[in-house]
Design an enzyme around this catalytic site. Structure first.
Site, PDB file in Angstrom:
ATOM      1  N   GLU A  12       6.251  -6.665   1.218  1.00  5.19           N
ATOM      2  CA  GLU A  12       5.987  -5.777   0.071  1.00  5.19           C
ATOM      3  C   GLU A  12       5.470  -6.574  -1.129  1.00  5.19           C
ATOM      4  OE1 GLU A  12       5.900  -2.693   0.292  1.00  5.19           O
ATOM      5  OE2 GLU A  12       7.232  -2.131   1.924  1.00  5.19           O
ATOM      6  N   ASN A  53       1.647  -6.510  -2.685  1.00  9.79           N
ATOM      7  CA  ASN A  53       1.417  -6.138  -4.082  1.00  9.79           C
ATOM      8  C   ASN A  53       0.538  -7.153  -4.807  1.00  9.79           C
ATOM      9  OD1 ASN A  53       2.818  -3.777  -3.912  1.00  9.79           O
ATOM     10  ND2 ASN A  53       4.636  -4.501  -5.000  1.00  9.79           N
ATOM     11  N   ARG A  61      -1.336   4.345  -1.151  1.00  9.06           N
ATOM     12  CA  ARG A  61      -0.105   3.605  -1.397  1.00  9.06           C
ATOM     13  C   ARG A  61       1.004   4.637  -1.567  1.00  9.06           C
ATOM     14  NH1 ARG A  61      -0.582  -0.253   0.937  1.00  9.06           N
ATOM     15  NH2 ARG A  61       1.355  -0.962   0.025  1.00  9.06           N
TER      16      ARG A  61
END
Ligand SMILES: Nc1ncnc2c1ncn2[C@@H]1O[C@H](COP(=O)(O)OP(=O)(O)O)[C@@H](O)[C@H]1O
Ligand SMILES: [Mg+2]
Lengths: 146, 110
Positions: A48, A52, A106
């Site tokens: 994650e 990002n 997303r």
């Protein structure tokens, strides 16, 4: 008890490095003899944070993503850092379902996943300078498991 | 990431294998949409049993396919038996709108 150990990894912000990054951190964390579930949690959280940096931090432009991990006793501290765009409003960014890129499909669940799967999450960011995400996970010690 | 597809009645069945993350989901999304729309199918089944990794990019992929199915008044179903993946599905609220099964037979009856 595991003696302190430290690693640092630096790689180009390419999406095919997402799996590379999480596998490296998981391999390093293996020194703590984690359960399959704990390893799975770490892999997901790292994935994650790295994703990002690539999508939001560098917005698909080239930059370097840096990961540092420290293990000591039965905990791991993981830092994922980019020198990208930065986050204007961290509280808002961390809200479940908030995403600045809905057009890219997303889900806005990245920070929520990191928070749920790890025992600690701290986000520092400066607009135009970059973002640093620090995560901590405490492993059940071997004696607790038996 | 590998995947195979099958059609049973008006269901497009997509079996995923490997790791579903941001990197693999972009390509996969295009391929699924192309199959779904060009074959004029109604329902979609995402079989996640062969996945050994999924992060929140998987949630985005499933949400997007759910919207496509809804536009056609079709259903999206998920097959999963992996507790880690189910935790992420649950966290995202997806299980409130999408049905979860443990086999294809449960979805396509009769
Ligand atoms: N490294 C980063 N650099 C800049 N912005 C970020 C970074 N990480 C997260 N963000 C911001 O926080 C929001 C929420 O992140 P996240 O919960 O992972 O959801 P998603 O990635 O699905 O958008 C992002 O949409 C983005 O605006
Ligand atoms: Mg994210």
């Amino acid at each position: 008890m595991v003696e302190r150990n430290y690693m640092r990894l630096e790689f180009l912000s390419k999406s095919n490095n997402e799996s590379f990054a999480r596998v490296v951190v998981a391999a390093f964390a293996s020194q703590l003899d984690p359960t399959i579930e704990e390893l799975s949690d770490i892999k997901t959280a790292v994935s994650e944070a790295v994703t990002n940096s690539i999508i939001h931090g560098y917005e698909y432009k080239e930059g370097m993503v840096i990961i540092e991990a420290t293990i000591e006793d039965n905990r791991i501290e993981i830092i994922v850092e980019d020198k990208g765009k930065g986050i204007e409003d961290i509280d808002k960014a961390m809200e479940p379902f908030y995403t600045s890129k809905p057009d890219l499909e997303r889900s806005g669940m990245g920070f929520t996943v990191m928070e749920t799967f790890m025992d600690g999450l701290e986000v520092e960011s400066q607009v135009g300078k970059g973002t640093r995400v620090k995560m901590i996970k405490n492993f059940k010690s071997l004696s607790d498991r038996e | 990431m590998r995947f195979s597809t099958d059609t049973i009645k008006d269901h497009l069945i997509i079996k995923l294998e490997g790791e579903l993350d941001h990197h693999t989901s972009e390509e996969l999304r295009k391929k699924i949409d192309q199959l779904y729309f060009s074959n004029n199918l109604l329902n979609m089944v995402l079989d996640l049993r062969g996945l050994n990794f999924m992060d929140s990019s998987g949630i985005g992929l499933i949400m997007g396919r759910y919207k496509n199915c809804k536009e056609r008044k079709g259903n999206l179903s998920i097959i999963s038996t992996n507790p880690h993946i189910e935790r992420i599905l649950k966290m995202s609220g997806l299980l409130k709108i999408v049905n979860l099964y443990s086999s294809i037979d449960e979805i396509i009856k009769g």
